[in-house]
Design an enzyme around this catalytic site. Structure first.
Site: not given
Ligand code: FAD
Ligand code: AMP
Length: 479
Positions: A122, A188-190, A192, A211, A276-277, A451
């Site tokens: 889209g 990245g210690a965020g 993910i 990190e 995972a940054v 409890h």
């Molecule tokens: P998305 O889920 O990214 O969906 C966007 C959709 O739009 C996609 O399907 C894409 O294909 C589609 N799209 C994009 N551009 C277009 C276009 N131009 N035309 C048509 N379709 C399009 N969040 C949590 O709350 N709990 C968790 O435990 C968690 N774990 C995660 C673990 C991992 C490894 C990752 C990567 C993310 C995690 N998240 C988690 C974050 C969560 O996945 C996102 O915050 C969430 O999916 C966002 O939803 P959204 O609908 O904004 O976007």
């Molecule tokens: P988040 O945005 O929570 O997923 O976390 C990503 C993390 O990656 C942040 O805490 C950043 O500080 C870290 N980060 C980004 N770039 C680098 C890098 N070059 N080396 C080490 N850590 C990084």
């Protein structure tokens, strides 16, 4: 020109698909455009969350947790289990089965609610027209009274660590390893990085997380973050703060990671590296020049508190707009926008959105940390209770971590609710409900908790806010 809709949603992740279902339920003629395509060429709904995010990561976290429990912690509980082995192919097959079941479920929900699914990419044109390009390159333009952009986000790539198939991967690749890497690096210690690092560490990888920042989980209350860090280190997760990755190379099937820390230039040798940054909003080639939709200074679609963009009738929700990148935040916004289009006036309470890290211990919180309140100059009081003093946590062999409740010094209203420990992801809901209802710490303290439960730690922390904890010495004197 094709059909005209009341609402066209671009993107079928938890922001988009929820908005589409809600809009259809409210009697609006709704279509949802999604380009995600399976290996068989079929449209896949559910977005990042269902396909490569929340759900598959939790499937792997659950299995790896059980495996670690069986191989390392059964014996101390009196269970003799020999020959415990992990079958990675089976673990991945199970994960894919869960994903397929859930994504197929969205397709059924679309049918049941009368949402039209459009397969293609889209692009927003002026005057709320949406151009869709399908897999064969065929272009169709649809018109709508309202457009909701829910295109989500994509992993950030950094120049020192370009992806290299099989060696340097992003979060998506880290959900697909076909064997346990002997040595695994994570940048990245965020949230993910910690979750994916935990999966593979539990399955036997020697994991090193690099990190750049000097504070571990800076968004988390530091008492809770420090407690969690201690536990992660005990589990063997090697977390290096102040370690900035400056370059990588792949030689003879090994990844060499160069980084700088307080001691100078360092090199790490691993079998696989996860980058995972962070994630960036998906806005590439999304907006024709004259749509009137603006981006903010960080490249997110600019919206007001009601997810309205600068262009009338164009809304945006989820990861593509400001705020935490969380599936439930995206869905809340999706529902709000659908309701607003239908003429209602709901709002998202951004102060009550919980965050969770699904590690062990799980870390979960809602509201403000002590550090935030200090920097804002707010007067507050704190009650904490450790799971080490909770009978149920001991029985579950998970007696680490704590519950921490922060309340306003004068009004006693709960301002922050923080948990590290077993089932923190579930326990935090009690804090969310309490804060949503404007509860005081005393309200929670006067509530009866079953409890023995992990939730009794919530009760004790709430009692402790005003010096009335029973099962731990009170730091604060009762007034
Ligand atoms: P998305 O889920 O990214 O969906 C966007 C959709 O739009 C996609 O399907 C894409 O294909 C589609 N799209 C994009 N551009 C277009 C276009 N131009 N035309 C048509 N379709 C399009 N969040 C949590 O709350 N709990 C968790 O435990 C968690 N774990 C995660 C673990 C991992 C490894 C990752 C990567 C993310 C995690 N998240 C988690 C974050 C969560 O996945 C996102 O915050 C969430 O999916 C966002 O939803 P959204 O609908 O904004 O976007
Ligand atoms: P988040 O945005 O929570 O997923 O976390 C990503 C993390 O990656 C942040 O805490 C950043 O500080 C870290 N980060 C980004 N770039 C680098 C890098 N070059 N080396 C080490 N850590 C990084």
């Amino acid at each position: 020109m094709s059909d005209k809709y009341d609402v066209i949603v671009i993107g079928a992740g938890p922001g988009g698909y929820v908005a589409a279902i809600k809009a259809a339920q409210l009697g609006l003629k709704t279509a949802c455009v999604e380009y995600w395509t399976s290996a068989e060429g079929k449209q896949v709904l559910g977005g990042t969350c269902l396909n490569v995010g929340c759900i598959p990561s939790k499937a792997l976290l659950e299995v790896s947790h059980k495996y670690e429990e069986a191989s390392e912690h059964f014996a101390e509980q009196g269970i003799e289990a020999q020959g415990v082995e992990i079958n990675i192919a089976k673990m991945m097959e199970r994960k894919s089965g869960i994903v397929n079941q859930l994504t197929g479920g969205i397709a059924q929900l679309f049918k049941a609610n009368g949402v039209t699914s459009i397969h293609g990419r889209g692009r927003l044109l002026a005057n709320r027209q949406v151009e869709v390009t399908d897999g064969d390159g065929k272009v169709t333009v649809y018109e709508a009274e309202n457009v909701i952009i829910a295109t989500g986000s994509t992993p950030v790539e950094i120049p020192p660590a370009p992806l290299k198939e099989g060696f340097i991967v992003d979060s998506e690749g880290a959900l697909e390893f076909d064997e346990v890497p002997k040595r695994l690096g994570v940048i990245g210690a965020g949230v993910i990085g910690l979750e994916l690092g935990s999966v593979w560490a539990r399955l036997g990888s020697e994991v090193t997380i690099l990190e750049a920042q000097d504070t571990f989980l800076p968004a988390v209350d530091q008492q809770v973050a420090k407690d969690a860090l201690k536990q992660f280190k005990k589990q063997g997760l090697n977390i290096n703060l102040k370690a900035r990755v400056t370059g990588t190379s792949v030689k003879r099937n090994l990844v060499y990671v160069n980084y700088e820390d307080t001691k100078g230039e360092q090199e790490l040798k691993v079998d696989k590296l996860i980058v995972a940054v962070g994630r960036r909003p998906n806005t590439d080639n999304l907006l024709e020049a004259d749509t009137g939709v603006n981006l903010d200074e960080r490249g997110f679609i600019f919206v007001d508190e009601n997810c309205q963009t600068n262009a009338p009738g164009v809304w945006a929700v989820g990861d593509v707009v400001r705020g935490p990148m969380l599936a439930h935040k995206a869905s809340e916004e999706g529902v709000m926008v659908a309701e607003r289009i239908a003429g209602h006036k709901p709002q998202v309470n951004y102060d009550c959105i919980p965050s969770v890290i699904y590690t062990a211990p799980e870390v979960a919180w809602v509201g403000k940390s002590e550090e935030q309140l200090k920097s804002e100059g707010e007067a507050y009081k704190v009650g904490t209770f450790p799971f080490a003093a909770n009978g149920r946590a001991m029985a579950a062999n998970a007696a680490s971590g704590l519950v921490k409740i922060i309340a306003d010094e004068k009004t006693d209203r709960i301002l922050g609710f923080h948990v590290s420990g077993p089932q923190a992801s579930e326990i935090v809901a009690q804090g969310v409900i309490a804060m949503e209802f404007g509860s005081t710490a005393e309200d929670l303290a006067l509530t009866c908790f079953a409890h023995p439960t992990l939730s009794e730690s919530v009760h004790e922390a709430a009692l402790g806010v005003n010096g009335g904890a029973i099962h731990i010495a009170n730091r604060r004197k009762k007034k």
